[in-house]
Motif scaffolding. Structure first.
Motif, PDB file in Angstrom:
ATOM      1  N   GLU A 437       0.837  -1.197   0.000  1.00  0.00           N
ATOM      2  CA  GLU A 437       0.000   0.000   0.000  1.00  0.00           C
ATOM      3  C   GLU A 437       0.872   1.247   0.000  1.00  0.00           C
ATOM      4  OE1 GLU A 437      -3.515   2.090   2.752  1.00  0.00           O
ATOM      5  OE2 GLU A 437      -2.556   0.223   3.373  1.00  0.00           O
ATOM      6  N   GLN A 438       0.394   2.304  -0.600  1.00  0.00           N
ATOM      7  CA  GLN A 438       1.083   3.587  -0.578  1.00  0.00           C
ATOM      8  C   GLN A 438       0.162   4.609   0.091  1.00  0.00           C
ATOM      9  OE1 GLN A 438       4.289   4.152  -1.452  1.00  0.00           O
ATOM     10  NE2 GLN A 438       4.448   1.961  -1.878  1.00  0.00           N
ATOM     11  N   ALA A 439       0.312   4.756   1.412  1.00  0.00           N
ATOM     12  CA  ALA A 439      -0.537   5.672   2.172  1.00  0.00           C
ATOM     13  C   ALA A 439       0.337   6.616   2.993  1.00  0.00           C
ATOM     14  CB  ALA A 439      -1.473   4.885   3.098  1.00  0.00           C
ATOM     15  N   THR A 440      -0.201   7.788   3.281  1.00  0.00           N
ATOM     16  CA  THR A 440       0.510   8.749   4.124  1.00  0.00           C
ATOM     17  C   THR A 440       0.266   8.397   5.594  1.00  0.00           C
ATOM     18  OG1 THR A 440       0.239  10.470   2.458  1.00  0.00           O
ATOM     19  CG2 THR A 440       0.761  11.184   4.705  1.00  0.00           C
ATOM     20  N   PHE A 441       1.338   8.285   6.383  1.00  0.00           N
ATOM     21  CA  PHE A 441       1.168   7.941   7.794  1.00  0.00           C
ATOM     22  C   PHE A 441       2.296   8.545   8.634  1.00  0.00           C
ATOM     23  CE2 PHE A 441       4.000   4.736   6.182  1.00  0.00           C
ATOM     24  CZ  PHE A 441       4.803   4.346   7.240  1.00  0.00           C
ATOM     25  N   ASN A 442       2.067   8.556   9.936  1.00  0.00           N
ATOM     26  CA  ASN A 442       3.034   9.071  10.903  1.00  0.00           C
ATOM     27  C   ASN A 442       3.806   7.892  11.474  1.00  0.00           C
ATOM     28  OD1 ASN A 442       4.185   9.904  13.496  1.00  0.00           O
ATOM     29  ND2 ASN A 442       3.073  11.820  13.172  1.00  0.00           N
ATOM     30  N   ILE A 478       5.261   8.331   3.111  1.00  0.00           N
ATOM     31  CA  ILE A 478       4.353   7.564   2.249  1.00  0.00           C
ATOM     32  C   ILE A 478       4.889   6.144   2.105  1.00  0.00           C
ATOM     33  CG2 ILE A 478       3.306   7.375  -0.035  1.00  0.00           C
ATOM     34  CD1 ILE A 478       3.618  10.398  -0.313  1.00  0.00           C
ATOM     35  N   GLY A 479       4.060   5.174   2.458  1.00  0.00           N
ATOM     36  CA  GLY A 479       4.442   3.770   2.350  1.00  0.00           C
ATOM     37  C   GLY A 479       3.328   2.905   2.894  1.00  0.00           C
ATOM     38  N   ASP A 480       3.678   1.683   3.303  1.00  0.00           N
ATOM     39  CA  ASP A 480       2.682   0.757   3.841  1.00  0.00           C
ATOM     40  C   ASP A 480       2.782   0.743   5.365  1.00  0.00           C
ATOM     41  OD1 ASP A 480       1.235  -1.582   4.666  1.00  0.00           O
ATOM     42  OD2 ASP A 480       1.280  -2.226   2.580  1.00  0.00           O
ATOM     43  N   PRO A 481       1.852   1.411   6.077  1.00  0.00           N
ATOM     44  CA  PRO A 481       1.958   1.503   7.531  1.00  0.00           C
ATOM     45  C   PRO A 481       1.759   0.165   8.229  1.00  0.00           C
ATOM     46  CG  PRO A 481      -0.120   2.441   6.764  1.00  0.00           C
ATOM     47  CD  PRO A 481       0.675   2.149   5.548  1.00  0.00           C
ATOM     48  N   LEU A 482       0.884  -0.684   7.682  1.00  0.00           N
ATOM     49  CA  LEU A 482       0.606  -1.951   8.331  1.00  0.00           C
ATOM     50  C   LEU A 482       1.794  -2.899   8.225  1.00  0.00           C
ATOM     51  CD1 LEU A 482      -1.668  -3.105   9.937  1.00  0.00           C
ATOM     52  CD2 LEU A 482      -2.593  -4.123   7.856  1.00  0.00           C
ATOM     53  N   MET A 483       2.501  -2.860   7.094  1.00  0.00           N
ATOM     54  CA  MET A 483       3.646  -3.750   6.925  1.00  0.00           C
ATOM     55  C   MET A 483       4.766  -3.416   7.907  1.00  0.00           C
ATOM     56  SD  MET A 483       4.255  -4.670   2.919  1.00  0.00           S
ATOM     57  CE  MET A 483       3.068  -5.679   2.013  1.00  0.00           C
ATOM     58  N   ILE A 484       5.055  -2.107   8.096  1.00  0.00           N
ATOM     59  CA  ILE A 484       6.135  -1.767   9.034  1.00  0.00           C
ATOM     60  C   ILE A 484       5.731  -2.128  10.455  1.00  0.00           C
ATOM     61  CG2 ILE A 484       5.445   0.646   9.431  1.00  0.00           C
ATOM     62  CD1 ILE A 484       9.025  -0.791   9.100  1.00  0.00           C
ATOM     63  N   SER A 485       4.415  -2.038  10.777  1.00  0.00           N
ATOM     64  CA  SER A 485       3.949  -2.460  12.102  1.00  0.00           C
ATOM     65  C   SER A 485       4.161  -3.963  12.275  1.00  0.00           C
ATOM     66  CB  SER A 485       2.469  -2.115  12.275  1.00  0.00           C
ATOM     67  OG  SER A 485       2.265  -0.728  12.215  1.00  0.00           O
ATOM     68  N   TYR A 593      11.083   5.407   1.870  1.00  0.00           N
ATOM     69  CA  TYR A 593       9.696   5.863   1.932  1.00  0.00           C
ATOM     70  C   TYR A 593       9.573   7.167   1.144  1.00  0.00           C
ATOM     71  CZ  TYR A 593       8.534   2.513   5.617  1.00  0.00           C
ATOM     72  OH  TYR A 593       8.299   1.372   6.322  1.00  0.00           O
ATOM     73  N   GLY A 594       8.414   7.384   0.562  1.00  0.00           N
ATOM     74  CA  GLY A 594       8.142   8.654  -0.097  1.00  0.00           C
ATOM     75  C   GLY A 594       7.801   9.721   0.923  1.00  0.00           C
ATOM     76  N   LEU A 595       7.820  10.951   0.477  1.00  0.00           N
ATOM     77  CA  LEU A 595       7.482  12.081   1.344  1.00  0.00           C
ATOM     78  C   LEU A 595       6.209  12.743   0.844  1.00  0.00           C
ATOM     79  CD1 LEU A 595      10.974  13.750   1.939  1.00  0.00           C
ATOM     80  CD2 LEU A 595       9.748  12.177   3.421  1.00  0.00           C
ATOM     81  N   ALA A 596       5.345  13.113   1.805  1.00  0.00           N
ATOM     82  CA  ALA A 596       4.126  13.832   1.449  1.00  0.00           C
ATOM     83  C   ALA A 596       4.488  15.218   0.940  1.00  0.00           C
ATOM     84  CB  ALA A 596       3.204  13.928   2.670  1.00  0.00           C
ATOM     85  N   LYS A 597       3.692  15.732  -0.008  1.00  0.00           N
ATOM     86  CA  LYS A 597       4.011  17.025  -0.614  1.00  0.00           C
ATOM     87  C   LYS A 597       3.911  18.166   0.390  1.00  0.00           C
ATOM     88  CE  LYS A 597       2.723  15.739  -5.308  1.00  0.00           C
ATOM     89  NZ  LYS A 597       1.851  16.036  -6.463  1.00  0.00           N
ATOM     90  N   SER A 598       3.016  18.036   1.341  1.00  0.00           N
ATOM     91  CA  SER A 598       2.885  19.076   2.358  1.00  0.00           C
ATOM     92  C   SER A 598       2.685  18.419   3.699  1.00  0.00           C
ATOM     93  CB  SER A 598       1.690  19.994   2.044  1.00  0.00           C
ATOM     94  OG  SER A 598       0.500  19.242   2.010  1.00  0.00           O
TER      95      SER A 598
END
Length: 740
Positions: A437-442, A478-485, A593-598
């Protein structure tokens, strides 16, 4: 020096040819031996004609060799003839003629176990497949060729391996796998650099392709460096085609860097050189290009036409001498023929055993897939109760302390759900069907959630979790938050399992970053049992632990580290291990990981647009045989002031829909009696417009398209997020104009 190398090569060809003649024709007549010598002479004549770019003469000689080989039952000669003819036809632009020849060569070399020639066959066939656009079919043949060339350590095989990597890189480039293609070109360069300039043509190609790949990956400085290396090497060694290709690449790179004067200069030089080299006498240039391609694997740079006559005289004398010596060795080689016959019998017996083992393995794989599919479905049902009850408890105004624990339970439920969907179902992972998944997360919040979920189990064993987090890491990535968890839970849980009254260190730091991505380094280190050097090689395999004693002492399935390895591989990363027995272990990996534009402080959860007011008062039918699931679904709907009726099976659902009015139906699939799909098909016979949603634990063997063909409007996989649950109900009602 060149003359000596040329003679040595010819002597090797003659030596191995004559040995094969004696071994194969031990009990043959003298006339058969003479035929074999004639075959070798015709093949050498064909190769000589190829070197002279006289392809018509080459074809005539090689076809004569092929006919004589078939007549004398010389399979080795037939296979070499087919290989050479296929190569000529392919390079002259006729893959239809080349294909059957190379396939026959492959078959014969496989039967004769002539691995070096088989590797060459695979290279040629992969090029034919690539030329006709069959890139994916070509890759396995290149991989097999690489395995053959890797098995020997002589310089010629290493050069063939480098050539294979170049071909693999070209195919991966066509398939748009630019990073993997770049890796193959780098491997080729590493091999060719060790040859000390003997294969400068191949090295120049490796430089040129790395320049192109780095340009496509927007690494312009690196691309420029390799383009300059390729151009300089082509000039020093007089490679016209590579020279003009290098000039073209230099012009393109400088243009991308907006250095337009340099770009124009190289473009002008490119046009000038291209016209000079290829503007006239195109047929001659084409023949020379074909000759170079044909001889790329036999050191064409060593060929010197001026010394050919003298070399051939010396070769003829040495052939006669060698043949005389080999005839005297014939009696001793007779025993070797008998030994080879026995080895062939043993090989056939082993092949039969392998076929039986293969069939058994395939049967076991089917049984495993069926078991995993069943257990996955059965686990999803209680997980639906866990996630549903957690949501209900969170909505009943819990205290802050209770909310904290419920949040932890929710996080653990999400992790278990992912484990059920992507890990326990190993056949899905092994088939590479899991998508990243490619989602924005903290990231910091994700790590804190993991540590909070594991804190209690660590305290019970007297362990302390220590986090070292680089504050330079951006808040939103930006990346897969569930996978890193999942990865961190497995690694930290593994360290906690094998550590008592110790420390577990979690270190996350930023290695580098730019405007679009960040490169992070993760470490999980413990002070526990440690892993022996012998076991470190196997620790990432399925169901593997350090020892039987460790399994009995600490428990576990042995799946955790295997899962970590697979998840990191999906994200183009690799797990590394450092461990000392009795002192602890350190697992580490790097990941981009990608970076969010803002930057934003919004949560990473998806925002669903739902008009809850419009849903109030709507009447739904829940078709579900599990009483707990009935209760949970009913309570979730009634909390939103929706009306809900329940049907225990498909037959009851059909009758209720026939005689009552419902705004929407939530239909389970796996029920006693008729299934949800059959019930939906029967409802559609008399009601085409009623929205029906599949609320089910979907397994991987179920085809999603079958649900829509049966008449379902949408699917809600169990367990689900409540927001997604209402979002799909809202959309289904809106599409049918039940709500505005």
């Amino acid at each position: 020096m060149r003359q000596k190398m040329l003679i040595d090569r010819k002597l090797l060809v003659v030596l191995f040819t004559l040995i094969s003649v004696v071994c194969f024709g031990q009990q043959s007549s003298r006339s058969e031996n003479v035929q074999n010598i004639q075959i070798d002479s015709l093949l050498l004549g064909g190769i000589y004609a190829m070197e002279q770019a006289d392809f018509e003469s080459a074809i005539v000689n090689i076809k004569k060799a092929e006919a004589l080989s078939i007549k004398s039952l010389n399979q080795s000669g037939e296979a070499i003839s087919n290989q050479l003819l296929s190569k000529i036809y392919f390079e002259r632009g006729d893959p239809k003629l080349a294909t059957p020849l190379i396939l026959n060569a492959i078959k014969l070399h496989q039967e004769l176990l002539e691995l070096d020639n088989l590797g060459q066959d695979y290279l040629i066939y992969s090029q034919i497949l690539s030329k006709t656009g069959n890139y994916e079919r070509a890759l396995p043949f290149l991989e097999n060729a690489a395995l053959i060339f890797e098995s020997t350590r002589d310089e010629d095989s290493r050069v063939q391996l480098a050539t294979t990597y170049l071909y693999e890189g070209n195919i991966l480039q066509e398939l748009k796998n630019n990073e993997e293609a770049l890796l193959k070109y780098q491997q080729a360069e590493a091999i060719l650099n060790k040859t000390k300039g003997k294969h400068s043509y191949l090295l120049c190609r490796a430089f040129l392709q790395q320049g192109r790949m780095n340009f496509l990956l927007n690494q312009l400085d690196t691309a420029l460096s390799y383009a300059n290396k390729a151009h300089e090497l082509s000039l020093n060694n007089n490679y016209p085609q590579l020279e003009v290709d290098g000039l073209n690449l230099l012009s393109t790179i400088y243009s991308a860097r907006q250095e337009f004067e340099e770009a124009f200069s190289y473009l002008s030089l490119y046009n000038q050189k291209r016209s000079s080299y290829f503007g006239e006498n195109n047929s001659t240039a084409k023949n020379v290009a074909i000759r170079n391609a044909l001889l790329a694997n036999i050191n064409a740079d060593d060929y010197d036409p001026a010394k050919r006559v003298q070399a051939n005289k010396i070769t003829t004398v040495l052939i006669i001498a060698l043949f005389t010596i080999l005839c005297l060795l014939a009696l001793s080689l007779y025993k070797n023929n008998n030994l080879r016959a026995k080895a062939n019998e043993l090989l056939q017996a082993k092949n039969a055993e392998l076929m039986i083992a293969k069939e058994n393995a395939e049967k076991a794989s089917v049984v495993k897939a069926q078991f995993l599919s069943t257990i996955t479905h059965e686990l999803r049902t209680p997980m639906y109760a866990v996630t549903g009850l957690t949501h209900l408890l969170l909505s009943e105004n819990p205290t802050e302390e209770q909310k904290k624990h419920l949040d932890s339970l929710k996080f653990s439920g999400e992790y278990l759900l992912s484990l059920i969907n992507n890990i326990l179902d190993l056949n899905k992972l092994e088939a590479d069907k899991v998508e990243v998944e490619q989602a924005t997360f903290n990231l910091r919040k994700r790590v804190d959630d993991v540590l909070f979920a594991l804190e209690r189990s660590a305290q019970e064993k007297g362990n302390k979790l220590n986090l070292e987090y680089d504050e330079e890491i951006p808040d939103q990535i930006i990346g897969d938050p569930l996978m890193i968890s999942q990865i961190l839970i497995n690694l930290i849980g593994n360290g906690n399992k094998f550590t008592r009254d110790g420390d577990i260190f979690i270190r996350i730091k930023q290695l580098s970053s730019n405007e679009s991505q960040t490169y992070l380094h993760f470490e999980v280190e413990d002070t526990g049992e440690g892993i022996s050097k012998k076991k470190q090689k196997d620790i990432f395999q399925n169901f593997t632990q350090g020892s039987v004693q460790i399994n009995r002492k600490f428990g576990g399935t042995g799946l955790g580290l295997s899962i970590v390895k697979r998840l990191l591989t999906l994200q183009k990363s690799k797990i590394e291990l450092e461990s000392t027995l009795g002192k602890g272990s350190k697992f580490f990996f790097d990941i981009k990981y990608g970076l969010a534009k803002s930057k934003t402080n919004e949560t990473e959860e998806r925002v669903y647009e739902i008009d809850y007011e419009a849903l109030k008062g709507k009447k739904l039918l829940v078709v579900e045989d599990n009483k707990i699931n009935q209760m949970i679904t009913r309570k979730i709907l009634e909390k939103n002031e929706m009306m809900c009726e329940v049907a225990d099976n498909g037959e009851i659902a059909i009758e209720k829909v026939r005689f009552e009015n419902f705004d929407l139906v939530l239909m389970d699939i796996h029920m006693p009696g008729i299934s949800g799909i059959e019930a939906t098909q029967k409802i559609r016979e008399f009601n085409k417009d009623l929205p029906i949603l599949a609320l089910t634990a979907v397994t991987i063997e179920e085809n999603i398209d079958d649900f829509y063909l049966a008449g379902f409007n949408d699917i809600i996989p169990k367990p689900y997020k409540v927001e997604e649950f209402f979002f799909k109900i809202h959309n289904a009602l809106k599409r049918k104009n039940v709500i505005l």
